[in-house]
Scaffold this motif. Structure first.
Motif, PDB file in Angstrom:
ATOM      1  N   ILE A  78       0.850  -1.192  -0.074  1.00 40.93           N
ATOM      2  CA  ILE A  78      -0.063  -0.056   0.083  1.00 40.93           C
ATOM      3  C   ILE A  78       0.924   1.332  -0.076  1.00 40.93           C
ATOM      4  CG2 ILE A  78      -1.855   1.346   1.270  1.00 40.93           C
ATOM      5  CD1 ILE A  78      -2.395  -1.422   2.685  1.00 40.93           C
ATOM      6  N   LYS A  79       0.845   2.068  -0.947  1.00 48.38           N
ATOM      7  CA  LYS A  79       1.556   3.351  -1.044  1.00 48.38           C
ATOM      8  C   LYS A  79       0.892   4.142  -0.217  1.00 48.38           C
ATOM      9  CE  LYS A  79       4.112   1.749  -4.559  1.00 48.38           C
ATOM     10  NZ  LYS A  79       5.299   1.152  -4.264  1.00 48.38           N
ATOM     11  N   LEU A  80       1.709   4.902   0.571  1.00 46.40           N
ATOM     12  CA  LEU A  80       1.236   6.025   1.395  1.00 46.40           C
ATOM     13  C   LEU A  80       0.885   7.090   0.764  1.00 46.40           C
ATOM     14  CD1 LEU A  80       4.076   5.799   4.465  1.00 46.40           C
ATOM     15  CD2 LEU A  80       1.785   4.483   4.285  1.00 46.40           C
ATOM     16  N   ASN A  81      -0.314   7.814   1.285  1.00 45.88           N
ATOM     17  CA  ASN A  81      -0.850   8.974   0.339  1.00 45.88           C
ATOM     18  C   ASN A  81      -0.173  10.245   0.841  1.00 45.88           C
ATOM     19  OD1 ASN A  81      -2.505  10.788  -0.480  1.00 45.88           O
ATOM     20  ND2 ASN A  81      -4.324   9.812  -0.200  1.00 45.88           N
ATOM     21  N   ASP A  82       0.265  10.737   0.001  1.00 44.87           N
ATOM     22  CA  ASP A  82       0.915  12.159   0.405  1.00 44.87           C
ATOM     23  C   ASP A  82      -0.049  13.129   0.637  1.00 44.87           C
ATOM     24  OD1 ASP A  82       3.403  10.934   0.070  1.00 44.87           O
ATOM     25  OD2 ASP A  82       3.563  11.372  -2.234  1.00 44.87           O
ATOM     26  N   ASP A  83      -1.281  12.858   0.487  1.00 45.82           N
ATOM     27  CA  ASP A  83      -2.050  13.924   0.783  1.00 45.82           C
ATOM     28  C   ASP A  83      -2.294  14.410   2.240  1.00 45.82           C
ATOM     29  OD1 ASP A  83      -4.221  15.801   1.261  1.00 45.82           O
ATOM     30  OD2 ASP A  83      -6.053  14.363   0.467  1.00 45.82           O
ATOM     31  N   SER A  84      -1.524  15.459   2.574  1.00 38.89           N
ATOM     32  CA  SER A  84      -1.430  15.576   4.066  1.00 38.89           C
ATOM     33  C   SER A  84      -2.510  16.041   4.678  1.00 38.89           C
ATOM     34  CB  SER A  84      -0.212  16.691   4.386  1.00 38.89           C
ATOM     35  OG  SER A  84      -0.487  17.849   3.808  1.00 38.89           O
ATOM     36  N   SER A  85      -3.441  16.280   4.081  1.00 39.20           N
ATOM     37  CA  SER A  85      -4.919  17.005   4.685  1.00 39.20           C
ATOM     38  C   SER A  85      -5.758  15.933   5.300  1.00 39.20           C
ATOM     39  CB  SER A  85      -5.502  17.951   3.697  1.00 39.20           C
ATOM     40  OG  SER A  85      -6.151  17.271   2.461  1.00 39.20           O
ATOM     41  N   SER A  86      -5.828  14.646   4.665  1.00 37.09           N
ATOM     42  CA  SER A  86      -6.792  13.679   5.110  1.00 37.09           C
ATOM     43  C   SER A  86      -6.182  12.242   5.628  1.00 37.09           C
ATOM     44  CB  SER A  86      -7.617  13.343   3.846  1.00 37.09           C
ATOM     45  OG  SER A  86      -6.886  12.738   2.824  1.00 37.09           O
ATOM     46  N   VAL A  87      -7.021  11.630   6.322  1.00 38.03           N
ATOM     47  CA  VAL A  87      -6.691  10.374   6.895  1.00 38.03           C
ATOM     48  C   VAL A  87      -6.644   9.295   6.171  1.00 38.03           C
ATOM     49  CG1 VAL A  87      -7.237   8.691   8.878  1.00 38.03           C
ATOM     50  CG2 VAL A  87      -7.478  11.291   9.174  1.00 38.03           C
ATOM     51  N   ASN A  88      -5.589   8.498   6.038  1.00 34.53           N
ATOM     52  CA  ASN A  88      -5.495   7.344   5.026  1.00 34.53           C
ATOM     53  C   ASN A  88      -4.666   6.333   5.784  1.00 34.53           C
ATOM     54  OD1 ASN A  88      -5.879   5.785   2.735  1.00 34.53           O
ATOM     55  ND2 ASN A  88      -5.951   7.822   1.426  1.00 34.53           N
ATOM     56  N   ILE A  89      -4.516   5.375   4.853  1.00 27.28           N
ATOM     57  CA  ILE A  89      -3.455   4.316   5.533  1.00 27.28           C
ATOM     58  C   ILE A  89      -2.261   4.637   5.478  1.00 27.28           C
ATOM     59  CG2 ILE A  89      -3.169   3.169   3.148  1.00 27.28           C
ATOM     60  CD1 ILE A  89      -3.797   0.400   4.870  1.00 27.28           C
ATOM     61  N   ARG A  91      -1.014   6.562   7.822  1.00 29.18           N
ATOM     62  CA  ARG A  91      -0.875   7.827   8.720  1.00 29.18           C
ATOM     63  C   ARG A  91      -1.191   7.609  10.087  1.00 29.18           C
ATOM     64  NH1 ARG A  91      -1.861  12.401   5.625  1.00 29.18           N
ATOM     65  NH2 ARG A  91      -0.577  13.489   7.174  1.00 29.18           N
ATOM     66  N   GLU A  92      -0.264   8.428  10.655  1.00 27.22           N
ATOM     67  CA  GLU A  92      -0.633   8.313  12.237  1.00 27.22           C
ATOM     68  C   GLU A  92      -1.531   9.447  12.655  1.00 27.22           C
ATOM     69  OE1 GLU A  92       2.611   7.610  15.358  1.00 27.22           O
ATOM     70  OE2 GLU A  92       2.414   9.899  15.187  1.00 27.22           O
ATOM     71  N   VAL A  93      -2.498   9.061  13.425  1.00 24.45           N
ATOM     72  CA  VAL A  93      -3.639  10.043  13.408  1.00 24.45           C
ATOM     73  C   VAL A  93      -3.788  10.307  15.095  1.00 24.45           C
ATOM     74  CG1 VAL A  93      -5.380   8.340  13.520  1.00 24.45           C
ATOM     75  CG2 VAL A  93      -5.955  10.701  13.110  1.00 24.45           C
ATOM     76  N   VAL A  94      -4.088  11.485  15.715  1.00 22.94           N
ATOM     77  CA  VAL A  94      -4.347  11.698  16.932  1.00 22.94           C
ATOM     78  C   VAL A  94      -5.869  11.680  16.901  1.00 22.94           C
ATOM     79  CG1 VAL A  94      -4.009  13.028  18.927  1.00 22.94           C
ATOM     80  CG2 VAL A  94      -2.179  12.598  17.519  1.00 22.94           C
ATOM     81  N   LEU A  95      -6.619  11.115  18.018  1.00 24.28           N
ATOM     82  CA  LEU A  95      -7.973  11.054  17.912  1.00 24.28           C
ATOM     83  C   LEU A  95      -8.220  11.541  19.518  1.00 24.28           C
ATOM     84  CD1 LEU A  95      -9.222   7.966  16.270  1.00 24.28           C
ATOM     85  CD2 LEU A  95      -9.055  10.128  15.381  1.00 24.28           C
ATOM     86  N   GLU A 103      -7.320  11.633  24.541  1.00 23.34           N
ATOM     87  CA  GLU A 103      -6.590  11.435  23.287  1.00 23.34           C
ATOM     88  C   GLU A 103      -5.723  10.293  23.224  1.00 23.34           C
ATOM     89  OE1 GLU A 103      -5.629  16.247  22.138  1.00 23.34           O
ATOM     90  OE2 GLU A 103      -3.828  14.768  22.332  1.00 23.34           O
ATOM     91  N   VAL A 104      -5.979   9.757  21.875  1.00 25.44           N
ATOM     92  CA  VAL A 104      -5.146   8.337  21.601  1.00 25.44           C
ATOM     93  C   VAL A 104      -4.537   8.644  20.214  1.00 25.44           C
ATOM     94  CG1 VAL A 104      -5.454   5.727  21.277  1.00 25.44           C
ATOM     95  CG2 VAL A 104      -6.871   7.199  23.066  1.00 25.44           C
ATOM     96  N   THR A 105      -3.388   8.211  20.013  1.00 22.59           N
ATOM     97  CA  THR A 105      -2.732   8.039  18.912  1.00 22.59           C
ATOM     98  C   THR A 105      -2.723   6.815  18.243  1.00 22.59           C
ATOM     99  OG1 THR A 105      -1.212   9.736  19.347  1.00 22.59           O
ATOM    100  CG2 THR A 105      -0.406   8.524  17.736  1.00 22.59           C
ATOM    101  N   TYR A 106      -3.034   6.809  17.031  1.00 25.20           N
ATOM    102  CA  TYR A 106      -3.338   5.349  16.275  1.00 25.20           C
ATOM    103  C   TYR A 106      -2.241   5.535  15.002  1.00 25.20           C
ATOM    104  CZ  TYR A 106      -7.282   4.020  19.255  1.00 25.20           C
ATOM    105  OH  TYR A 106      -8.007   3.601  20.164  1.00 25.20           O
ATOM    106  N   HIS A 107      -2.045   4.513  14.489  1.00 26.98           N
ATOM    107  CA  HIS A 107      -1.187   4.361  13.122  1.00 26.98           C
ATOM    108  C   HIS A 107      -2.269   3.490  12.150  1.00 26.98           C
ATOM    109  CE1 HIS A 107       2.397   4.521  10.711  1.00 26.98           C
ATOM    110  NE2 HIS A 107       1.689   3.388  10.117  1.00 26.98           N
ATOM    111  N   LEU A 108      -2.869   4.090  11.166  1.00 26.42           N
ATOM    112  CA  LEU A 108      -3.690   3.231  10.312  1.00 26.42           C
ATOM    113  C   LEU A 108      -3.089   2.414   9.324  1.00 26.42           C
ATOM    114  CD1 LEU A 108      -6.677   4.018  10.467  1.00 26.42           C
ATOM    115  CD2 LEU A 108      -6.645   5.132   8.444  1.00 26.42           C
TER     116      LEU A 108
END
Length: 158
Positions: A78-89, A91-95, A103-108
């Motif tokens: 899976i190629k990482l999406n360079d679109d820095s504005s949206s959540v995608n595989i 990416r690390e996301v803080v929810l 707050e929890v940090t997840y890696h998708l």
């Protein structure tokens, strides 16, 4: 003709699987053979718990080796999406879990890479599906597998 299953992995996930495969073949398999040898030296194999345990471990190791080899043979990186504005595989996301004030940090990641204890959640999980494609600042309702719903806010992406 049967369709072969394709496994989606990030490059990091593939590297982890290759390392696990190497460990199983080069370390665990050899340790298991030594355990089998020691158990055989104890005599009567029909009532030898150590031998039974070593044989069970051998079966588990060999099954996992075959499983990993199958995944590697049929992997789709899976190629990482360079679109820095949206959540995608990838990416690390803080929810921010609104109801829990936490707050929890997840890696998708892909499904077979998922390991919630290590903070890796699948894009196919309820949270992953709900936040995929969303942006920082969005508040998203997640419907759990039990049918309950909760809200999360996307705090940041890395």
């Amino acid at each position: 003709m049967a369709v072969k299953k394709q496994y989606e992995l990030t490059q990091a996930g593939l590297e982890e699987l290759k390392a696990e495969l190497n460990d199983l073949k080069e370390v665990k398999r050899k340790e298991n053979l030594e355990a089998l040898k020691e158990a055989r030296e104890q005599g009567d194999l029909s009532e030898n718990a150590d031998y039974d345990a070593a044989r069970n471990e051998q079966a588990r190791i060999e099954a996992r080796i075959l499983q990993i080899e199958e995944i590697i043979k049929n992997v789709k990186i899976i190629k990482l999406n360079d679109d820095s504005s949206s959540v995608n595989i990838g990416r690390e996301v803080v929810l921010y879990f609104i109801d829990k004030d936490k707050e929890v940090t997840y890696h998708l990641v892909g499904t077979i890479e998922a390991d919630p204890i290590k903070g890796k959640i699948s894009v196919d999980s309820p949270i992953g599906k709900a936040i995929k494609g969303r942006e920082v600042g969005d508040v998203v309702t997640v419907k759990s597998e039990t049918g309950k719903s909760f809200n999360v806010k996307i705090v940041s992406l890395n």
